[in-house]
Scaffold this motif. Structure first.
Motif, PDB file in Angstrom:
ATOM      1  N   GLY A 111      17.428 -30.189  -2.586  1.00 40.24           N
ATOM      2  CA  GLY A 111      18.864 -30.349  -2.832  1.00 40.24           C
ATOM      3  C   GLY A 111      19.139 -30.753  -4.265  1.00 40.24           C
ATOM      4  O   GLY A 111      18.243 -31.154  -4.998  1.00 40.24           O
ATOM      5  N   VAL A 112      20.415 -30.612  -4.650  1.00 39.83           N
ATOM      6  CA  VAL A 112      20.862 -31.028  -5.981  1.00 39.83           C
ATOM      7  C   VAL A 112      22.059 -31.954  -5.788  1.00 39.83           C
ATOM      8  O   VAL A 112      22.986 -31.625  -5.038  1.00 39.83           O
ATOM      9  CB  VAL A 112      21.286 -29.808  -6.829  1.00 39.83           C
ATOM     10  N   VAL A 113      22.020 -33.157  -6.437  1.00 44.00           N
ATOM     11  CA  VAL A 113      23.174 -34.070  -6.359  1.00 44.00           C
ATOM     12  C   VAL A 113      23.827 -34.185  -7.731  1.00 44.00           C
ATOM     13  O   VAL A 113      23.191 -33.952  -8.763  1.00 44.00           O
ATOM     14  CB  VAL A 113      22.796 -35.495  -5.894  1.00 44.00           C
ATOM     15  N   GLU A 114      25.097 -34.589  -7.712  1.00 47.39           N
ATOM     16  CA  GLU A 114      25.824 -34.814  -8.952  1.00 47.39           C
ATOM     17  C   GLU A 114      25.193 -35.977  -9.704  1.00 47.39           C
ATOM     18  O   GLU A 114      24.625 -36.893  -9.094  1.00 47.39           O
ATOM     19  CB  GLU A 114      27.288 -35.154  -8.627  1.00 47.39           C
ATOM     20  N   ASN A 115      25.336 -35.961 -11.026  1.00 45.96           N
ATOM     21  CA  ASN A 115      24.834 -37.069 -11.853  1.00 45.96           C
ATOM     22  C   ASN A 115      25.577 -38.352 -11.528  1.00 45.96           C
ATOM     23  O   ASN A 115      26.754 -38.331 -11.187  1.00 45.96           O
ATOM     24  CB  ASN A 115      25.074 -36.770 -13.323  1.00 45.96           C
ATOM     25  N   ILE A 116      24.879 -39.457 -11.647  1.00 42.66           N
ATOM     26  CA  ILE A 116      25.558 -40.750 -11.594  1.00 42.66           C
ATOM     27  C   ILE A 116      25.177 -41.540 -12.844  1.00 42.66           C
ATOM     28  O   ILE A 116      24.181 -41.237 -13.505  1.00 42.66           O
ATOM     29  CB  ILE A 116      25.205 -41.566 -10.333  1.00 42.66           C
ATOM     30  N   ARG A 117      25.994 -42.541 -13.163  1.00 40.49           N
ATOM     31  CA  ARG A 117      25.664 -43.398 -14.311  1.00 40.49           C
ATOM     32  C   ARG A 117      24.643 -44.422 -13.816  1.00 40.49           C
ATOM     33  O   ARG A 117      24.988 -45.337 -13.082  1.00 40.49           O
ATOM     34  CB  ARG A 117      26.922 -44.110 -14.823  1.00 40.49           C
ATOM     35  N   ASN A 118      23.412 -44.193 -14.215  1.00 39.65           N
ATOM     36  CA  ASN A 118      22.323 -45.014 -13.694  1.00 39.65           C
ATOM     37  C   ASN A 118      22.078 -46.271 -14.515  1.00 39.65           C
ATOM     38  O   ASN A 118      21.841 -47.340 -13.977  1.00 39.65           O
ATOM     39  CB  ASN A 118      21.039 -44.197 -13.678  1.00 39.65           C
TER      40      ASN A 118
END
Lengths: 885, 114
Positions: free
Chosen positions: A677-684
């Motif tokens: 799967g591919v998830v949206e970027n988050i501010r890590n």
């Protein structure tokens, strides 16, 4: 008649010569009357007098000394008089003293507080012997697209320690978060493991109790010993003098306390560190992890070695190692920097900005008070002119006024110092988490000296301008202006000029505060890629022998997650190895299946997180394609990975990544993960900009010993209301475990924006203060000018001008200095914005909103400030005014 | 000037000036010199010029004040007088001198040390 020192008896050489001549002549006459011949008498008289040149020289010396004494005495006399007169003047006018004194106190207090902050963080030497010899060592990987200051792989720093002669000692350390049990509620400690020389040889401090680590203890399999911070000694060990030798159970293992550090000792390593253990690295076991970045390094330069020489040696070693280990070390250089500067590098720009802002506020306060004094002196100008005409020099008037300003500044300084002490405490309490060197901030002798110096400067700045103005008193003008001592237009021009200065300073501050506030607003509205609202997080470590087995750990964590999910008010629960914005970094190398062999030093890297199946859903991560980590991803099932958008775009620009495989490490590991799967970027890591490659693997397939948990609570519930339930659940399952760092996710996000918020609030506060001061100054000048022109107003009104046109005329005149100040202020703001641009997020340093908002705010407040006296003028009854004249 | 004259100790000039002005009020420099000569019967050898720096020094300390006036023979002369501070200083200095000189004389008397 009382004797006057410095009276007319101090005369020139001629008188002195007369006196001598008289003496010799008198003596000669006397001798002649005793029967001496005339020639003999004169000769004898001269002989008895002695060498006239020597006498003259001695007299001159004495006269010179006398002149000095007289000058000093006269000055002191006059000073005493001025002090008395000044104090009397102020007693007569307590209102002005209060307003002006408070204005200065605010300015001096704010300056003192900010100076103590800036001094403590940027300037105060570190509390160690020869602190300027302390350095930080970094790996610079910018050449391969990495950060400038990366941590160290053990073998590389080991080589530095072995081969570089520029250092007396290099110490390395890394984070250690052991759970302490057996002393009340289990708690997680924040600490570090260090090499033996880090505390003693590098920092060079002395323990308060016991001893520091010995080199022979720092070997694989060495003794379990710890050194504790001053705070831990007080909080956990009861500040007991016999604490050395006591034991602490950390992660289920017993450690002996061998020493207690002085307060503040831990700061260069990790602010707030409570406990230090030994690294005890088995060098052979980690020989091939040069490419890892898991150790930080600090060092002490060897005697006489310069920073440049040390850098040269490091550069040479880096080049050599690059040749020997190209697969790990290419594109890698080693750097060294002074430790104090290194600790505070991040904070410097912000601190300098705040210091500049507070100096502007102080300047504004001075200008305001100067203006007030000008107005006050205007009513005394007649008296000054008379005094000058009567022979009291211009200097005396100037001195009196400077002394008066000095009394005022003294009062302001004393109150200001008090405010500064309070302000410093406030700042320390409100400073964002992670502010370096907070422990070294205090109002001490230096800070007080700075406050005193500020006060003297303030006295000079506020006193001199009005004083010179008054010293220029013109008798004729003062006496012909009707005996009311009104100033000429010059005084008003000068005060108008001061308004321009005030307005420009306030505009500069308002614009800068506007920029920072807008930047903060932009940061707040950033789409983080997850939903922090309504989420409570905590950390759980599973330490010790009981959890050594992987399956035990997995079972325990799964059961815990289920039981938490069953709690009333809990909508969802998920676990992850590192929460976003928590400040944890864990880059790993990876290799894509079928990708060509990467150039040395250019392996793809990404952040990796192990997650439980419900983590993404709980935190609100958005799936773009494929599936997330699911409950079926267990040990034994095919390993899966979910990648983020950046990784997908960077490595699969033209194809669907799902179904491809990747490998952790160099590609030799037989374990291949399938992308599902591919998830949206988050501010890590940072709210500002964080579109780095990242992927998520199933915690169920590789269960570790510690997880962060995130709980989404039902709508309307306060997240922290679940804390007792969480603790109770955990205590039922294992009373030796502790849920630590229990924090609402929103709090975490807030904390990540802490420095930005702190800065915006500080600058906003200063800007508000500046605006108030400028407006008060403007009001004073306009109402004074209106008062002076009442006669003109009355005549105009008697001749039929309506109230509206009077009002308009006054307003138009008042807005000229405001306009000029606005333009000048924009110039200052432009410079400030450029300086602060590194602090701004998605706001140009010439942001029209900030500039426009400032202009609108300023013009509106100026209209009110000028409007009140203008309105009063237009409402005046012309007959009354003319009769009063 | 006889062989029995003694050279003045340093600092004694100041004391003598104070003493001279304490008796009979204002004097000019020469008058002071004369007073010293008469009251010591010529036993003190005074280099008269040294009076003048001393007079300035005493004025600096605020012990003396001076003004121009006409002398006995109608010449212009500067007259010095003690200020209130000067009167106090004179009393104090004379007492100290007294104690000092008595102590020294006692010590110098034959058989003083018993």
């Amino acid at each position: 008649m009382t004797p006057r020192i410095g009276g007319p008896d101090l005369e020139g050489e001629e008188e002195a010569r007369d006196e001598v001549e008289f003496h010799i002549e008198s003596r000669a006459r006397r001798l002649m009357s005793e029967g001496w011949s005339e020639a003999g008498a004169w000769q004898e008289a001269r002989r008895r007098f002695g060498d006239p040149d020597r006498v003259r020289a001695a007299v001159e010396r004495e006269m010179k000394r006398r002149r000095w004494t007289m000058r000093i005495r006269g000055w002191l006399d006059g000073f005493g008089t001025d002090l008395r007169v000044g104090l009397r003047q102020w007693r007569r006018d307590p209102g002005t003293l209060l307003v002006a004194g408070l204005t200065l106190a605010l300015g001096i207090g704010a300056t003192t507080a900010i100076f103590s902050l800036v001094y403590g963080i940027l300037l105060r030497p570190l509390p160690f012997p020869q602190p300027d010899r302390l350095v930080a060592l970094w790996v610079d990987v910018t050449e391969r697209g990495g950060p400038e200051r990366e941590w160290w792989g053990y073998p590389n720093i080991h080589d530095v320690r072995q081969e570089v002669g520029a250092f007396h000692e290099v110490g390395i350390y890394t984070g250690w978060l052991p759970v302490l049990t057996g002393r009340g509620t289990p708690t997680q400690l924040s600490g570090s493991v260090v090499t033996a020389g880090t505390l003693a040889e590098v920092l060079g401090g002395e323990p308060v109790l016991g001893r520091l680590f010995l080199p022979e203890e720092d070997v694989a399999g060495g003794p379990n010993v710890v050194v504790v911070s001053h705070r831990l000694w007080q909080d956990v060990l009861g500040a007991h003098p016999d604490a050395v030798g006591e034991t602490l159970v950390l992660n289920g293992t017993t450690f002996e306390v061998i020493g207690v550090l002085p307060a503040g000792f831990e700061a260069p390593i990790q602010a707030g560190s409570e406990i230090f253990g030994l690294a005890q690295v088995d060098a052979a076991a980690v020989a091939d992890v040069r490419g890892n970045f898991s150790w930080r390094a600090i060092g002490r330069l060897a005697p006489q070695v310069t920073l440049e020489a040390a850098q040269a040696e490091l550069t040479a070693l880096a080049t050599r190692l690059e040749g020997v280990y190209p697969e790990h070390n290419s594109g890698m250089t080693f750097t060294v920097a002074e430790l104090r500067g290194d600790m505070v590098a991040q904070a410097r720009t912000a601190l300098v900005l705040v210091l500049a802002a507070v100096v502007l506020v102080l300047l504004l306060a001075c200008v305001n008070v100067s203006n007030l004094l000008l107005a006050r002196n205007a009513t005394r100008e007649g008296a000054f002119a008379v005094r000058a005409a009567l022979g009291s020099g211009r200097g005396r008037v100037v001195r009196l006024l400077v002394v008066e300003a000095g009394i005022l500044a003294g009062v302001g300084g004393l109150v200001g110092l008090g405010l500064g002490v309070l302000g410093t405490r406030g700042l320390v309490a409100l400073a964002p988490n992670g502010t370096p060197r907070l422990e070294s901030i205090a109002v001490d002798v230096r800070v007080m000296g700075a406050a005193a110096l500020t006060t003297i400067l303030v006295a000079v700045v506020t006193g001199l301008l009005p004083a010179f103005r008054a010293g220029r008193g013109d008798l004729r003008r003062a006496l012909t202006s009707g005996g009311r001592g009104g100033p000429g237009s010059g005084g008003l021009h000068l005060r108008g000029g001061l308004v321009v200065v005030q307005v420009s300073l306030a505009v500069a501050l308002l614009c800068t505060a506007g920029l920072l506030t807008r930047s903060l607003a932009q940061l707040r509205s950033v789409d983080l890629g997850f939903e922090p609202r309504g989420v409570l997080t905590f950390f759980l470590g599973l330490p010790g022998e009981a959890y050594r087995d992987r399956n035990t750990r997995a079972d325990f964590l799964r059961t815990l997650e289920d039981r938490l999910r069953a709690l009333p008010g809990v909508e969802g629960v998920g676990g992850v190895t590192a929460l976003p914005l928590a400040g944890f970094d864990s880059d790993v190398d990876f290799r894509l299946e079928g990708a060509p062999e990467p150039e040395p030093g250019r392996q793809p890297t990404a952040w990796v997180r192990r997650v439980t199946p419900t983590y993404m859903e709980t935190l609100g991560l958005r799936l773009l394609s494929g599936r997330g980590i699911q409950a079926r991803d267990v040990p034994g099932s095919p390993p899966v990975v979910v990648i983020n958008e950046t990784l997908a775009q960077r490595y699969f620009p033209d194809m669907n990544p799902i179904g491809s495989r990747l490998n952790l490490g160099s590609g030799e590991d037989p374990l291949w993960f399938e992308i599902v799967g591919v998830v949206e970027n988050i501010r890590n890591f940072d709210v500002r900009d964080d579109w780095r490659s990242a992927f998520y693997i199933a915690n169920g397939q590789y269960p570790g010993g510690a997880l962060f948990f995130a709980l989404r609570v039902s709508e309307g519930l306060v997240p922290t209301s679940l804390t007792p339930a969480i603790r109770a659940t955990l205590a039922e399952m294992d009373p030796n475990l502790a849920a630590t760092a229990v924090t609402p996710m929103e709090e975490q996000v807030r904390a990540a924006l802490g420095p930005d918020r702190f800065l915006a609030w500080l600058l906003g506060g200063f800007a508000a203060l500046a605006l108030t001061l400028a407006v008060v100054g403007l009001y004073g000048v306009v109402s004074y000018a209106v008062g002076q022109r009442m006669r003109e107003v009355a005549v105009r009104m008697a001749l039929g001008a309506d109230a509206g046109s009077i009002h308009g005329r006054v307003l138009t005149r008042s807005l000229v200095p405001v306009g000029a100040g606005l333009l000048a202020g924009f110039g200052l703001a432009w410079a400030a914005g450029r300086f602060a641009s590194s602090l701004l997020y998605q706001v140009a340093s010439t942001d029209p909103m900030s500039y426009g908002g400032t202009a609108v705010l300023l013009v509106l407040t100026a209209l009110v400030a000028a409007g009140i006296p203008a309105f009063r003028a237009s409402r005046a009854d012309p007959m009354t005014l003319l009769r009063d004249e | 000037m006889t062989d029995t004259s003694v050279t003045l100790l340093k600092g004694t000039v100041d004391l003598l000036i104070l003493a001279a002005l304490g008796e009979g009020g204002a004097k000019h420099g020469y008058g002071i010199a004369e007073w010293i000569e008469t009251s010591t019967a010529g036993d003190l050898l005074l280099e008269e010029g040294t009076l003048y720096p001393a007079l300035h020094r005493l004025q600096r300390k605020g012990f003396l004040t001076s003004e121009w006036g006409a002398s006995e023979n109608n010449r212009r002369a500067r007259y010095y007088r003690l200020t209130r501070q000067g009167v106090e200083a004179r009393t104090k200095a004379m007492k100290e001198w007294d104690r000092y000189s008595r102590a020294v004389s006692a010590a110098l008397k034959p058989g003083a040390a018993r």
